[in-house]
Design an enzyme around this catalytic site. Sequence first.
Site, PDB file in Angstrom:
ATOM      1  N   CYS A 111      -3.803   1.372  -8.319  1.00 49.02           N
ATOM      2  CA  CYS A 111      -4.090  -0.069  -8.357  1.00 49.02           C
ATOM      3  C   CYS A 111      -5.557  -0.416  -8.488  1.00 49.02           C
ATOM      4  O   CYS A 111      -5.959  -1.052  -9.454  1.00 49.02           O
ATOM      5  CB  CYS A 111      -3.488  -0.704  -7.116  1.00 49.02           C
ATOM      6  SG  CYS A 111      -1.708  -0.573  -7.152  1.00 49.02           S
ATOM      7  N   ASN A 127      -7.249  -7.387  -4.860  1.00 45.93           N
ATOM      8  CA  ASN A 127      -7.532  -5.954  -5.035  1.00 45.93           C
ATOM      9  C   ASN A 127      -8.987  -5.708  -5.373  1.00 45.93           C
ATOM     10  O   ASN A 127      -9.607  -4.757  -4.881  1.00 45.93           O
ATOM     11  CB  ASN A 127      -6.624  -5.371  -6.120  1.00 45.93           C
ATOM     12  CG  ASN A 127      -5.340  -4.821  -5.519  1.00 45.93           C
ATOM     13  OD1 ASN A 127      -5.077  -4.998  -4.331  1.00 45.93           O
ATOM     14  ND2 ASN A 127      -4.558  -4.148  -6.333  1.00 45.93           N
ATOM     15  N   HIS A 176     -14.094   2.038   5.598  1.00 43.92           N
ATOM     16  CA  HIS A 176     -14.183   3.492   5.819  1.00 43.92           C
ATOM     17  C   HIS A 176     -14.820   4.141   4.591  1.00 43.92           C
ATOM     18  O   HIS A 176     -14.238   4.069   3.496  1.00 43.92           O
ATOM     19  CB  HIS A 176     -12.793   4.095   6.034  1.00 43.92           C
ATOM     20  CG  HIS A 176     -12.018   3.422   7.127  1.00 43.92           C
ATOM     21  ND1 HIS A 176     -12.399   3.491   8.447  1.00 43.92           N
ATOM     22  CD2 HIS A 176     -10.926   2.635   7.094  1.00 43.92           C
ATOM     23  CE1 HIS A 176     -11.549   2.785   9.181  1.00 43.92           C
ATOM     24  NE2 HIS A 176     -10.652   2.266   8.390  1.00 43.92           N
ATOM     25  N   ARG A 201       0.853  -1.179   0.000  1.00 42.97           N
ATOM     26  CA  ARG A 201       0.000   0.000   0.000  1.00 42.97           C
ATOM     27  C   ARG A 201       0.892   1.234   0.000  1.00 42.97           C
ATOM     28  O   ARG A 201       1.839   1.299   0.808  1.00 42.97           O
ATOM     29  CB  ARG A 201      -0.891   0.025   1.259  1.00 42.97           C
ATOM     30  CG  ARG A 201      -2.055  -0.946   1.233  1.00 42.97           C
ATOM     31  CD  ARG A 201      -2.638  -1.084   2.620  1.00 42.97           C
ATOM     32  NE  ARG A 201      -1.628  -1.586   3.538  1.00 42.97           N
ATOM     33  CZ  ARG A 201      -1.726  -1.502   4.863  1.00 42.97           C
ATOM     34  NH1 ARG A 201      -2.763  -0.908   5.411  1.00 42.97           N
ATOM     35  NH2 ARG A 201      -0.767  -2.013   5.639  1.00 42.97           N
TER      36      ARG A 201
HETATM   37  C1  UDX Z   1       3.042  -0.116 -11.337  1.00 39.79           C
HETATM   38  C2  UDX Z   1       1.601  -0.446 -11.136  1.00 39.79           C
HETATM   39  O1  UDX Z   1       1.006   0.688 -10.493  1.00 39.79           O
HETATM   40  C3  UDX Z   1       1.492  -1.652 -10.241  1.00 39.79           C
HETATM   41  O2  UDX Z   1       0.149  -2.073 -10.161  1.00 39.79           O
HETATM   42  C4  UDX Z   1       2.301  -2.765 -10.825  1.00 39.79           C
HETATM   43  O3  UDX Z   1       2.232  -3.864  -9.908  1.00 39.79           O
HETATM   44  C5  UDX Z   1       3.747  -2.334 -11.011  1.00 39.79           C
HETATM   45  O4  UDX Z   1       3.801  -1.190 -11.863  1.00 39.79           O
HETATM   46  P1  UDX Z   1       4.485   1.475 -10.000  1.00 39.79           P
HETATM   47  O5  UDX Z   1       5.770   1.150  -9.369  1.00 39.79           O
HETATM   48  O6  UDX Z   1       3.594   2.522  -9.400  1.00 39.79           O
HETATM   49  O7  UDX Z   1       3.626   0.160 -10.096  1.00 39.79           O
HETATM   50  O8  UDX Z   1       4.828   1.822 -11.515  1.00 39.79           O
HETATM   51  P2  UDX Z   1       5.267   3.216 -12.072  1.00 39.79           P
HETATM   52  O9  UDX Z   1       5.187   4.232 -10.989  1.00 39.79           O
HETATM   53  O10 UDX Z   1       4.539   3.384 -13.334  1.00 39.79           O
HETATM   54  O11 UDX Z   1       6.823   2.950 -12.349  1.00 39.79           O
HETATM   55  C6  UDX Z   1       7.219   2.007 -13.310  1.00 39.79           C
HETATM   56  C7  UDX Z   1       8.706   2.323 -13.597  1.00 39.79           C
HETATM   57  O12 UDX Z   1       9.203   1.470 -14.613  1.00 39.79           O
HETATM   58  C8  UDX Z   1       8.883   3.761 -14.103  1.00 39.79           C
HETATM   59  O13 UDX Z   1       9.923   4.360 -13.364  1.00 39.79           O
HETATM   60  C9  UDX Z   1       9.311   3.596 -15.578  1.00 39.79           C
HETATM   61  O14 UDX Z   1      10.228   4.600 -15.983  1.00 39.79           O
HETATM   62  C10 UDX Z   1       9.982   2.239 -15.547  1.00 39.79           C
HETATM   63  N1  UDX Z   1       9.979   1.552 -16.840  1.00 39.79           N
HETATM   64  C11 UDX Z   1       8.846   1.488 -17.573  1.00 39.79           C
HETATM   65  C12 UDX Z   1      11.183   0.951 -17.289  1.00 39.79           C
HETATM   66  O15 UDX Z   1      12.200   1.041 -16.635  1.00 39.79           O
HETATM   67  N2  UDX Z   1      11.170   0.274 -18.471  1.00 39.79           N
HETATM   68  C13 UDX Z   1      10.054   0.183 -19.239  1.00 39.79           C
HETATM   69  O16 UDX Z   1      10.098  -0.415 -20.299  1.00 39.79           O
HETATM   70  C14 UDX Z   1       8.852   0.799 -18.781  1.00 39.79           C
HETATM   71  C1  UDX Z   2      -3.880  -1.063  -2.693  1.00 38.62           C
HETATM   72  C2  UDX Z   2      -3.926  -2.350  -1.887  1.00 38.62           C
HETATM   73  O1  UDX Z   2      -4.305  -2.041  -0.540  1.00 38.62           O
HETATM   74  C3  UDX Z   2      -2.552  -3.009  -1.896  1.00 38.62           C
HETATM   75  O2  UDX Z   2      -2.616  -4.235  -1.214  1.00 38.62           O
HETATM   76  C4  UDX Z   2      -2.143  -3.248  -3.346  1.00 38.62           C
HETATM   77  O3  UDX Z   2      -0.850  -3.819  -3.403  1.00 38.62           O
HETATM   78  C5  UDX Z   2      -2.124  -1.939  -4.097  1.00 38.62           C
HETATM   79  O4  UDX Z   2      -3.411  -1.317  -4.030  1.00 38.62           O
HETATM   80  P1  UDX Z   2      -3.101   1.419  -2.398  1.00 38.62           P
HETATM   81  O5  UDX Z   2      -3.792   1.601  -3.702  1.00 38.62           O
HETATM   82  O6  UDX Z   2      -1.737   1.972  -2.205  1.00 38.62           O
HETATM   83  O7  UDX Z   2      -3.006  -0.179  -2.058  1.00 38.62           O
HETATM   84  O8  UDX Z   2      -3.979   2.125  -1.272  1.00 38.62           O
HETATM   85  P2  UDX Z   2      -5.118   1.642  -0.276  1.00 38.62           P
HETATM   86  O9  UDX Z   2      -4.690   2.032   1.073  1.00 38.62           O
HETATM   87  O10 UDX Z   2      -5.518   0.263  -0.524  1.00 38.62           O
HETATM   88  O11 UDX Z   2      -6.349   2.619  -0.714  1.00 38.62           O
HETATM   89  C6  UDX Z   2      -6.853   2.476  -2.012  1.00 38.62           C
HETATM   90  C7  UDX Z   2      -8.012   3.463  -2.141  1.00 38.62           C
HETATM   91  O12 UDX Z   2      -9.120   3.042  -1.331  1.00 38.62           O
HETATM   92  C8  UDX Z   2      -7.670   4.881  -1.696  1.00 38.62           C
HETATM   93  O13 UDX Z   2      -8.295   5.788  -2.575  1.00 38.62           O
HETATM   94  C9  UDX Z   2      -8.285   4.976  -0.309  1.00 38.62           C
HETATM   95  O14 UDX Z   2      -8.649   6.303   0.018  1.00 38.62           O
HETATM   96  C10 UDX Z   2      -9.521   4.101  -0.479  1.00 38.62           C
HETATM   97  N1  UDX Z   2      -9.992   3.502   0.771  1.00 38.62           N
HETATM   98  C11 UDX Z   2      -9.226   2.581   1.417  1.00 38.62           C
HETATM   99  C12 UDX Z   2     -11.252   3.868   1.238  1.00 38.62           C
HETATM  100  O15 UDX Z   2     -11.925   4.721   0.653  1.00 38.62           O
HETATM  101  N2  UDX Z   2     -11.725   3.270   2.365  1.00 38.62           N
HETATM  102  C13 UDX Z   2     -11.000   2.338   3.048  1.00 38.62           C
HETATM  103  O16 UDX Z   2     -11.470   1.831   4.065  1.00 38.62           O
HETATM  104  C14 UDX Z   2      -9.705   1.993   2.562  1.00 38.62           C
END
Ligand code: UDX
Ligand code: UDX
Length: 442
Positions: free
Chosen positions: A263, A211, A254, A154
């Site tokens: 995600c 998720n 919540h 998260r």
């Molecule tokens: C994302 C998704 O949100 C998540 O659900 C998934 O599990 C993993 O990818 P996140 O780490 O938030 O997670 O990705 P993002 O913030 O988009 O970063 C991906 C990184 O990979 C970026 O820094 C991008 O520059 C890099 N990238 C992308 C490479 O290095 N090579 C590529 O070909 C494409």
């Molecule tokens: C989520 C999953 O929790 C995590 O396990 C997965 O790996 C990535 O996606 P994240 O998206 O970082 O993590 O945030 P999370 O804390 O899960 O909240 C997701 C969204 O739901 C947010 O917009 C949050 O505000 C909302 N939320 C969460 C609610 O509105 N109510 C809740 O009770 C919990």
Amino acid sequence: MHICVVGTGYVGLVTGSCLADFGMDVTCVDNDTAKIEMLQSGKIPIYEPGLDALVAKNTAAGRLHFTTDLPSAVRQALAIFIAVGTPPKEDGSADLSYVVEVAHAIAEHMNGYKVVVTKSTVPTGTGQLIEKILREATGGEHAFSVVSNPEFLREGSAIADFMRPDRVVIGARDAQAVAIMKDIYSPLYLIETPFVITNVESAELIKYASNAFLATKITFINEVADLCERLGANVHHVAKGMGLDRRIGPKFLHPGPGYGGSCFPKDTQALADIARRAEQPFEIVETVIRVNERIKARSIEKVKAALGGDVRGKKIGVLGLAFKPETDDMRDSPAIPLVTALIEQGAHVRAFDPAAMDNARPLLPQQVEYTENAYEAATGADALVIVTEWNQFRSLNLSRILELVKEPIVVDLRNVYDPGKMREAGFTYDSVGRAARDLPPE
Ligand code: UDX
Ligand code: UDX
């Protein structure tokens, strides 16, 4: 053991620095040169509590390296984690182009047995696709295993979620790959973290199903909140009464302005798409996606109602823009449609967020003004709207707010404050699912 992590976004950077903290030699690769240069100079490109210290400690220990040179990182690693983005395409399906690009790059530079691990959230069947790419591109010259090891991090608590996970999921076809993955996660194995050892397809589906279930649970309580408003019930009391049932549990009950983030919106869309392609539509998930859109839209209605039905020419203070607290991430934040609609309907918006304003600017109408703190956002406001429950918004100096606002109207989309106390303090106060006025003293 040498590990390579491709992708230094939220997932890749947390994974790489935590694996280095386990004692392994980790090289994080990214094709974004600017990002790698930032990391090499000790700066962290994202806001994640504790990540800067973890990266600094492991870089200083010589266990954590950053490079854009994928070929050399592949050659020296035994396990290669793919943690690149899997953003949604127009039709809601997951864009696997980055994953495919990395798989081809790995195949091109293989110099011996490798374990190729998908850490990114990928549709069921991606493991088979990567196997096909590796087999065809290497012509069977090198042995390899493809493993699914989904993340459950998260944002805002990603390091804790990695270091103390509820479970480690490993999807693999062969015992050698399982043994290597257990070796990588041995610090967690030693503290008796449950491991789910299964096949690749089940591991890929565990991530989406988890998720989607969490998104469903949030949407469920958001609909209960709407019902509470019509029936004169209190959603927190209902959530407490529900959550004490151990089969339900109190987490993720919540109510708020709808779920956002990088995600839930992406993974619910992808799962619905996977199910449609398998000719087995996932009707509950499709409904959750639709209802979450309605929940986000109800925030706009709440603000309009608080202002007598029209926001034209009104000054609205917005507290919080990120999709949740403790992050700078604006991906699919409910603040985006809310602020956009308010501007489009003629309101003046002054917004404050402790971490996300830089990321928010390109995503919001340019008329939005950004302030240095909550009190500036409240100054002269006809209404003050709490959108993200940052801790610093939980203890605002209400008498100071009362002096600063033009009208004492607060719309609290995260139920940060108590309705009775806000009314006593002199505010016209609306929130989510707490219309009940006849609650007995606790
Ligand atoms: C994302 C998704 O949100 C998540 O659900 C998934 O599990 C993993 O990818 P996140 O780490 O938030 O997670 O990705 P993002 O913030 O988009 O970063 C991906 C990184 O990979 C970026 O820094 C991008 O520059 C890099 N990238 C992308 C490479 O290095 N090579 C590529 O070909 C494409
Ligand atoms: C989520 C999953 O929790 C995590 O396990 C997965 O790996 C990535 O996606 P994240 O998206 O970082 O993590 O945030 P999370 O804390 O899960 O909240 C997701 C969204 O739901 C947010 O917009 C949050 O505000 C909302 N939320 C969460 C609610 O509105 N109510 C809740 O009770 C919990």
